[in-house]
Design an enzyme around this catalytic site. Structure first.
Site, PDB file in Angstrom:
ATOM      1  N   HIS A 172       0.834  -1.203   0.000  1.00 14.45           N
ATOM      2  CA  HIS A 172       0.000   0.000   0.000  1.00 14.45           C
ATOM      3  C   HIS A 172       0.874   1.261   0.000  1.00 14.45           C
ATOM      4  O   HIS A 172       2.035   1.223   0.396  1.00 14.45           O
ATOM      5  CB  HIS A 172      -0.846   0.043   1.276  1.00 14.45           C
ATOM      6  N   CYS A 182      -2.787   0.267  10.011  1.00 15.69           N
ATOM      7  CA  CYS A 182      -3.896  -0.533   9.494  1.00 15.69           C
ATOM      8  C   CYS A 182      -4.805  -1.117  10.569  1.00 15.69           C
ATOM      9  O   CYS A 182      -5.896  -1.569  10.268  1.00 15.69           O
ATOM     10  CB  CYS A 182      -3.386  -1.624   8.575  1.00 15.69           C
TER      11      CYS A 182
HETATM   12  C1  CIR Z   1      -4.027  -7.806   3.225  1.00 19.84           C
HETATM   13  O1  CIR Z   1      -3.227  -8.249   2.402  1.00 19.84           O
HETATM   14  O2  CIR Z   1      -5.046  -7.221   2.895  1.00 19.84           O
HETATM   15  C2  CIR Z   1      -3.708  -8.005   4.687  1.00 19.84           C
HETATM   16  N1  CIR Z   1      -3.075  -9.281   4.862  1.00 19.84           N
HETATM   17  C3  CIR Z   1      -2.830  -6.896   5.204  1.00 19.84           C
HETATM   18  C4  CIR Z   1      -3.491  -5.558   5.123  1.00 19.84           C
HETATM   19  C5  CIR Z   1      -2.677  -4.488   5.755  1.00 19.84           C
HETATM   20  N2  CIR Z   1      -3.355  -3.251   5.616  1.00 19.84           N
HETATM   21  C6  CIR Z   1      -2.750  -2.078   5.691  1.00 19.84           C
HETATM   22  O3  CIR Z   1      -1.551  -1.991   5.876  1.00 19.84           O
HETATM   23  N3  CIR Z   1      -3.514  -1.005   5.526  1.00 19.84           N
END
Ligand code: CIR
Length: 259
Positions: free
Chosen positions: A165, A252
């Site tokens: 991201h 997150c």
């Molecule tokens: C994903 O791949 O969607 C989750 N395993 C990790 C998401 C992490 N989100 C973020 O850093 N905003």
């Protein structure tokens, strides 16, 4: 009053989405203890935390940031790029209603064919930076631009390369200061800000969660932490090693907004 929505860790986190990492075993008890300490760090900063329950069919639901972008003027419910994460939205919308987040904010939705992950959205004052990534597509960016522009923001899209991201590559650590990984994001995109570069030996070190008077920051990056402290940033360290195995970091795990 500042409020944070968090969500408990699903027992299914071991089946989480992974894009740039290889799967490593996650110790669920340890992950939960780390997550609880993260929530405590929010409470220490005077933020009221509301933790939502989850189910065992939502592996990534602890990463609430991806499901909404909450500006002072409006709440945008995203349409996550990973299909496995689309079921996460209803509980977040419900929580936004119950916490009165929508009392003075209209709610809008990112609609098909748009996709947008909140992790790709960095808000600095009235500027919104949005990453074009494997999760966030051009239609999602256009829709966000339309909504945010109407609310008085300028919106700039940036390509995301090498990481999941935009906020894996750059986050705010002060009102006018960003922490970034120059290998993943062109520094000149943030030429108007004070910039702190991560220590290159700590590739994932650019994700920090800015609270009003401190920054929640992973204990795993001591060299970059030194750089932050040298610049006067007050750090509240957290050990998030188990969540890092799920490709998550510190921004997150919460949605923070004024109520
Ligand atoms: C994903 O791949 O969607 C989750 N395993 C990790 C998401 C992490 N989100 C973020 O850093 N905003």
């Amino acid at each position: 009053m500042l409020m944070a929505i968090t969500r408990e860790i699903s027992p299914a986190i071991r089946q989480c989405e992974l894009t740039h990492l290889t799967r490593a075993p996650i110790d669920l008890d340890r992950a939960r203890a780390q997550h609880a300490d993260y929530e405590w760090a929010l409470v220490e900063a005077g933020i009221t935390v509301r933790r939502l329950p989850t189910t065992d069919d939502m592996p990534d639901s602890v990463f609430v940031e991806d499901i909404a972008v909450i500006l002072d003027e409006l709440a945008v419910i995203t349409r996550p790029g990973a299909v496995s994460r689309r079921a996460e939205a209803p509980a977040i919308m419900d929580a936004l209603v119950k916490t009165r987040a929508l009392h003075f904010r209209p709610m809008v939705m990112i609609e098909e064919p748009g996709t947008l992950d909140g992790g790709d959205v960095l808000v600095l004052g009235t500027r919104v930076y949005v990453g074009s990534s494997s999760r966030t597509n051009a239609a999602g960016i256009d829709q966000l631009r339309r909504h945010a522009t109407r609310a008085g923001y300028t919106v700039q899209a940036l390509p995301v390369r090498g990481c999941l991201h935009l906020k894996s590559a750059v986050t705010a650590v002060g009102p006018e200061t960003v922490l970034l990984n120059p290998a993943w994001i062109p520094e000149d995109a943030f030429a108007d800000y004070e910039r702190i570069a991560i220590d290159p030996r700590e590739r994932h070190a650019a994700n920090a969660a800015l609270l009003p008077d401190r920054v929640i920051y992973p204990a795993a990056f001591p060299r970059t932490r030194e750089r932050l402290e040298a610049a006067g940033v007050k750090i509240r360290p957290v050990d998030v090693s188990e969540l890092a195995k799920a490709e998550g970091a510190v921004t997150c795990c919460s949605l923070i907004f004024e109520v």
